[in-house]
Design a protein around this motif. Structure first.
Motif, PDB file in Angstrom:
ATOM      1  N   UNK A 165       0.822  -1.209   0.000  1.00  0.00           N
ATOM      2  CA  UNK A 165       0.000   0.000   0.000  1.00  0.00           C
ATOM      3  C   UNK A 165       0.855   1.257   0.000  1.00  0.00           C
ATOM      4  N   UNK A 166       2.081   1.164   0.540  1.00  0.00           N
ATOM      5  CA  UNK A 166       2.933   2.352   0.578  1.00  0.00           C
ATOM      6  C   UNK A 166       3.317   2.799  -0.824  1.00  0.00           C
ATOM      7  N   UNK A 167       3.510   1.857  -1.750  1.00  0.00           N
ATOM      8  CA  UNK A 167       3.827   2.228  -3.136  1.00  0.00           C
ATOM      9  C   UNK A 167       2.644   2.948  -3.779  1.00  0.00           C
ATOM     10  N   UNK A 168       1.460   2.384  -3.597  1.00  0.00           N
ATOM     11  CA  UNK A 168       0.274   2.977  -4.206  1.00  0.00           C
ATOM     12  C   UNK A 168      -0.053   4.322  -3.573  1.00  0.00           C
ATOM     13  N   UNK A 169       0.105   4.416  -2.254  1.00  0.00           N
ATOM     14  CA  UNK A 169      -0.117   5.697  -1.578  1.00  0.00           C
ATOM     15  C   UNK A 169       0.898   6.738  -2.040  1.00  0.00           C
ATOM     16  N   UNK A 170       2.131   6.297  -2.266  1.00  0.00           N
ATOM     17  CA  UNK A 170       3.172   7.212  -2.750  1.00  0.00           C
ATOM     18  C   UNK A 170       2.830   7.771  -4.122  1.00  0.00           C
ATOM     19  N   UNK A 171       2.351   6.911  -5.012  1.00  0.00           N
ATOM     20  CA  UNK A 171       1.963   7.376  -6.347  1.00  0.00           C
ATOM     21  C   UNK A 171       0.781   8.332  -6.243  1.00  0.00           C
ATOM     22  N   UNK A 172      -0.173   8.001  -5.407  1.00  0.00           N
ATOM     23  CA  UNK A 172      -1.332   8.879  -5.220  1.00  0.00           C
ATOM     24  C   UNK A 172      -0.892  10.240  -4.692  1.00  0.00           C
ATOM     25  N   UNK A 173       0.044  10.246  -3.763  1.00  0.00           N
ATOM     26  CA  UNK A 173       0.554  11.503  -3.208  1.00  0.00           C
ATOM     27  C   UNK A 173       1.266  12.329  -4.292  1.00  0.00           C
ATOM     28  N   UNK A 174       2.061  11.652  -5.126  1.00  0.00           N
ATOM     29  CA  UNK A 174       2.768  12.362  -6.197  1.00  0.00           C
ATOM     30  C   UNK A 174       1.784  12.941  -7.222  1.00  0.00           C
ATOM     31  N   UNK A 175       0.724  12.217  -7.502  1.00  0.00           N
ATOM     32  CA  UNK A 175      -0.280  12.720  -8.442  1.00  0.00           C
ATOM     33  C   UNK A 175      -0.958  13.957  -7.864  1.00  0.00           C
ATOM     34  N   UNK A 176      -1.213  13.939  -6.568  1.00  0.00           N
ATOM     35  CA  UNK A 176      -1.800  15.114  -5.902  1.00  0.00           C
ATOM     36  C   UNK A 176      -0.836  16.297  -5.971  1.00  0.00           C
ATOM     37  N   UNK A 177       0.450  16.037  -5.727  1.00  0.00           N
ATOM     38  CA  UNK A 177       1.464  17.102  -5.831  1.00  0.00           C
ATOM     39  C   UNK A 177       1.527  17.650  -7.251  1.00  0.00           C
ATOM     40  N   UNK A 178       1.384  16.778  -8.215  1.00  0.00           N
ATOM     41  CA  UNK A 178       1.422  17.203  -9.618  1.00  0.00           C
ATOM     42  C   UNK A 178       0.239  18.121  -9.923  1.00  0.00           C
ATOM     43  N   UNK A 179      -0.935  17.763  -9.417  1.00  0.00           N
ATOM     44  CA  UNK A 179      -2.113  18.615  -9.623  1.00  0.00           C
ATOM     45  C   UNK A 179      -1.901  20.001  -9.018  1.00  0.00           C
ATOM     46  N   UNK A 180      -1.331  20.042  -7.812  1.00  0.00           N
ATOM     47  CA  UNK A 180      -1.066  21.320  -7.158  1.00  0.00           C
ATOM     48  C   UNK A 180      -0.060  22.140  -7.960  1.00  0.00           C
ATOM     49  N   UNK A 181       0.960  21.475  -8.507  1.00  0.00           N
ATOM     50  CA  UNK A 181       1.970  22.161  -9.299  1.00  0.00           C
ATOM     51  C   UNK A 181       1.375  22.706 -10.593  1.00  0.00           C
ATOM     52  N   UNK A 182       0.467  21.957 -11.193  1.00  0.00           N
ATOM     53  CA  UNK A 182      -0.199  22.439 -12.409  1.00  0.00           C
ATOM     54  C   UNK A 182      -0.996  23.702 -12.107  1.00  0.00           C
ATOM     55  N   UNK A 183      -1.649  23.745 -10.952  1.00  0.00           N
ATOM     56  CA  UNK A 183      -2.381  24.962 -10.566  1.00  0.00           C
ATOM     57  C   UNK A 183      -1.430  26.144 -10.399  1.00  0.00           C
ATOM     58  N   UNK A 184      -0.275  25.888  -9.775  1.00  0.00           N
ATOM     59  CA  UNK A 184       0.721  26.958  -9.615  1.00  0.00           C
ATOM     60  C   UNK A 184       1.225  27.426 -10.978  1.00  0.00           C
ATOM     61  N   UNK A 185       1.425  26.486 -11.891  1.00  0.00           N
ATOM     62  CA  UNK A 185       1.877  26.838 -13.234  1.00  0.00           C
ATOM     63  C   UNK A 185       0.824  27.679 -13.954  1.00  0.00           C
ATOM     64  N   UNK A 186      -0.434  27.320 -13.803  1.00  0.00           N
ATOM     65  CA  UNK A 186      -1.508  28.093 -14.434  1.00  0.00           C
ATOM     66  C   UNK A 186      -1.551  29.515 -13.889  1.00  0.00           C
ATOM     67  N   UNK A 187      -1.379  29.656 -12.573  1.00  0.00           N
ATOM     68  CA  UNK A 187      -1.353  30.993 -11.969  1.00  0.00           C
ATOM     69  C   UNK A 187      -0.173  31.802 -12.501  1.00  0.00           C
ATOM     70  N   UNK A 188       0.986  31.167 -12.613  1.00  0.00           N
ATOM     71  CA  UNK A 188       2.178  31.859 -13.120  1.00  0.00           C
ATOM     72  C   UNK A 188       1.990  32.253 -14.582  1.00  0.00           C
ATOM     73  N   UNK A 189       1.306  31.416 -15.350  1.00  0.00           N
ATOM     74  CA  UNK A 189       1.066  31.734 -16.758  1.00  0.00           C
ATOM     75  C   UNK A 189       0.143  32.936 -16.903  1.00  0.00           C
ATOM     76  N   UNK A 190      -0.780  33.105 -15.962  1.00  0.00           N
ATOM     77  CA  UNK A 190      -1.670  34.269 -16.003  1.00  0.00           C
ATOM     78  C   UNK A 190      -0.900  35.566 -15.808  1.00  0.00           C
ATOM     79  N   UNK A 191       0.107  35.530 -14.947  1.00  0.00           N
ATOM     80  CA  UNK A 191       0.862  36.753 -14.678  1.00  0.00           C
ATOM     81  C   UNK A 191       2.018  36.959 -15.660  1.00  0.00           C
ATOM     82  N   UNK A 192       2.663  35.880 -16.094  1.00  0.00           N
ATOM     83  CA  UNK A 192       3.843  36.013 -16.954  1.00  0.00           C
ATOM     84  C   UNK A 192       3.541  35.786 -18.435  1.00  0.00           C
ATOM     85  N   UNK A 193       2.381  35.316 -18.749  1.00  0.00           N
ATOM     86  CA  UNK A 193       2.041  35.069 -20.150  1.00  0.00           C
ATOM     87  C   UNK A 193       2.377  33.654 -20.582  1.00  0.00           C
ATOM     88  N   UNK A 194       2.126  33.398 -21.859  1.00  0.00           N
ATOM     89  CA  UNK A 194       2.309  32.049 -22.392  1.00  0.00           C
ATOM     90  C   UNK A 194       3.389  31.986 -23.467  1.00  0.00           C
TER      91      UNK A 194
END
Length: 127
Positions: A33-62
């Protein structure tokens, strides 16, 4: 967070997901379960990072720099590798859950229709 920093962080997290998915056994019975939980945690981190990237794109452009375009191409290649593995993992998990439910139903049917327990004695009710 700056757009370039968010993109680099997204690249790191996506690489971690790809590496972890490569270590997962498709049979699901041999994965802890630790492997699967680890992947789930990384996917959650990836989603959060995508949101940060979207916010940065709004201010810095594309308008992507050459380095950023290179990272985007690498991310695209990683995504093509990750998606089939995630689909395979989901399918294996679904099969495991289906087998579990079938076993549970069979066990419940057997217990309720064929056997009676009384003071440590077993009475088979099948005819």
């Amino acid at each position: 967070m700056r757009r370039n920093d968010a993109l680099n962080q997204l690249h790191v997290v996506t690489n971690q997901i790809a590496k972890s998915l490569g270590e997962i056994n498709p049979s699901m019975n041999e994965n802890g379960t630790e492997k699967l939980d680890g992947i789930n945690h990384m996917i959650t981190r990836r989603e959060e990072t995508i949101k940060l990237l979207e916010e940065a794109m709004e201010t810095e452009g594309k308008d992507w720099t050459e380095d950023e375009q290179g990272l985007l191409q690498q991310l695209s290649a990683l995504e093509e590798m990750i998606q089939p593995k995630l689909s395979e993992l989901y399918s294996a998990f679904s099969d495991q859950m289906r087998r579990f439910q079938q076993g549970k139903a069979a066990s419940n049917n057997y217990k309720s229709k064929t056997a009676t327990y009384s003071d440590g004695a077993f009475f088979d009710q099948r005819k």
